[in-house]
Design a protein around this motif. Structure first.
Motif, PDB file in Angstrom:
ATOM      1  N   LYS A  75       0.818  -1.217   0.000  1.00 24.20           N
ATOM      2  CA  LYS A  75       0.000   0.000   0.000  1.00 24.20           C
ATOM      3  C   LYS A  75       0.852   1.268   0.000  1.00 24.20           C
ATOM      4  CE  LYS A  75      -4.323  -1.833   1.843  1.00 24.20           C
ATOM      5  NZ  LYS A  75      -5.354  -1.729   2.910  1.00 24.20           N
ATOM      6  N   ALA A 105       0.613   4.129  -2.952  1.00 26.94           N
ATOM      7  CA  ALA A 105       0.298   5.507  -2.567  1.00 26.94           C
ATOM      8  C   ALA A 105       1.358   6.460  -3.121  1.00 26.94           C
ATOM      9  CB  ALA A 105       0.222   5.620  -1.047  1.00 26.94           C
ATOM     10  N   TRP A 144       0.856   6.857  -6.890  1.00 26.66           N
ATOM     11  CA  TRP A 144      -0.231   7.800  -7.175  1.00 26.66           C
ATOM     12  C   TRP A 144       0.304   9.230  -7.149  1.00 26.66           C
ATOM     13  CZ3 TRP A 144      -2.514  11.978  -4.896  1.00 26.66           C
ATOM     14  CH2 TRP A 144      -3.780  12.365  -5.371  1.00 26.66           C
ATOM     15  N   SER A 145       1.175   9.514  -6.202  1.00 25.11           N
ATOM     16  CA  SER A 145       1.703  10.873  -6.054  1.00 25.11           C
ATOM     17  C   SER A 145       2.611  11.275  -7.208  1.00 25.11           C
ATOM     18  CB  SER A 145       2.477  11.001  -4.733  1.00 25.11           C
ATOM     19  OG  SER A 145       1.631  10.787  -3.624  1.00 25.11           O
ATOM     20  N   ASN A 195      -9.677  -1.881  -4.072  1.00 24.30           N
ATOM     21  CA  ASN A 195      -9.317  -1.156  -2.854  1.00 24.30           C
ATOM     22  C   ASN A 195      -7.900  -0.599  -2.940  1.00 24.30           C
ATOM     23  OD1 ASN A 195      -9.788  -0.391   0.015  1.00 24.30           O
ATOM     24  ND2 ASN A 195      -8.154  -1.875   0.398  1.00 24.30           N
ATOM     25  N   ARG A 231      -8.080   2.571  -5.011  1.00 24.47           N
ATOM     26  CA  ARG A 231      -9.284   3.352  -4.729  1.00 24.47           C
ATOM     27  C   ARG A 231      -9.096   4.847  -4.956  1.00 24.47           C
ATOM     28  NH1 ARG A 231      -9.490   2.531   1.868  1.00 24.47           N
ATOM     29  NH2 ARG A 231      -7.481   3.521   2.345  1.00 24.47           N
ATOM     30  N   ASP A 232      -7.869   5.338  -4.876  1.00 22.24           N
ATOM     31  CA  ASP A 232      -7.624   6.763  -5.088  1.00 22.24           C
ATOM     32  C   ASP A 232      -7.431   7.120  -6.559  1.00 22.24           C
ATOM     33  OD1 ASP A 232      -7.791   7.366  -2.373  1.00 22.24           O
ATOM     34  OD2 ASP A 232      -5.672   6.926  -2.035  1.00 22.24           O
ATOM     35  N   ARG A 274      -4.796   7.511 -13.333  1.00 24.35           N
ATOM     36  CA  ARG A 274      -4.604   8.376 -12.158  1.00 24.35           C
ATOM     37  C   ARG A 274      -5.685   9.456 -12.147  1.00 24.35           C
ATOM     38  NH1 ARG A 274      -4.013  12.411  -9.107  1.00 24.35           N
ATOM     39  NH2 ARG A 274      -1.999  13.146  -8.308  1.00 24.35           N
TER      40      ARG A 274
END
Length: 238
Positions: A132, A136, A139-140, A214, A217-218, A238
């Protein structure tokens, strides 16, 4: 009795037992990828893209993508996760890997840098404590609208399912090569030197659709492609 000349040549050439065995080269398997084919629509563009490959390093991928005019960054995150200095203990006494230390040495890029991320099957073989946090961070560092390609095993895959190095052949074909133990060291962009993978990688878990949704999810959208080889391909935006 052998002649002196025969004895000389036998000594010079050595016996069969003295000849070192040829190194075993992992066989490459061909595989069609619907997810890669879909991603190809983004790769076939006039302007250069910024691509991040976090699987086992593949010169073929670098050559293929740079020939299209794209800029490629490569980080072998599975090799990086084998660093013994990452070993830690959770609050309940369970062994984990230190995600903060891992991200301090890996995936160090400005926010919104990448148009495309190639994850391959990293999530299935990565220690759970890092999965995770890694996604994360991805994503950034991705641009809004950027695409990420990942592969996940289905329930039919056994615990001995091998981890592969993926080589892009063309817009829809891959060559897969089993990753075995290696002692070669790798340097992260931060300058940290990681040891090579010291043991064969084992499948850590099997994500079902809900787990995958999940995990992403972002992200803005997700598209599934079910292949015939017990692998579920996922292309997310994204």
């Amino acid at each position: 009795m052998a002649s002196p000349n025969q004895s000389f040549w036998r000594f010079f050439r050595g016996s069969a037992a003295d000849v070192p065995a040829a190194p075993v080269v992992a066989q490459k398997l061909a595989r069609r990828s619907s997810g890669l084919n879909e991603l190809g629509r983004n790769l076939k563009c006039d302007e250069p893209l910024c691509v991040l490959d976090i699987g086992a390093t593949s010169p073929s991928n670098i050559s293929y993508l740079t020939s299209m005019g794209h800029k490629v960054y490569s980080e072998d995150l599975l090799a990086a996760s084998s660093d013994p200095e990452l070993k830690a203990t959770s609050e309940d006494g369970k062994p984990i890997l230190d995600s903060r230390k891992f991200l301090a040495d890996n995936l160090i890029y400005p926010n919104g840098q990448f148009d495309v991320v190639l994850c391959w099957n990293v999530a299935d073989y990565m220690d759970e404590s890092l999965v995770k946090p890694i996604f994360a961070r991805l994503w950034s560092v991705m641009k809004p609208g950027g695409k990420l390609l990942a592969f996940f095993h289905t329930q039919d895959a056994g615990p001995q399912a091998p981890c592969y190095r993926f080589h892009i052949v063309n817009a829809e074909m891959l060559e897969m090569q089993v990753i075995g133990p290696g002692k070669d060291q790798r340097k992260a962009p931060s300058g940290t030197v990681h040891p090579g993978i010291s043991a064969s990688l084992r499948l850590q878990r099997v994500f079902n659709n809900r787990h995958i949704e999940n995990l992403f999810r972002d992200f803005a959208s997700i598209k599934f492609f079910l292949a015939r080889d017990n692998v579920r391909e996922v292309l997310v935006a994204r």
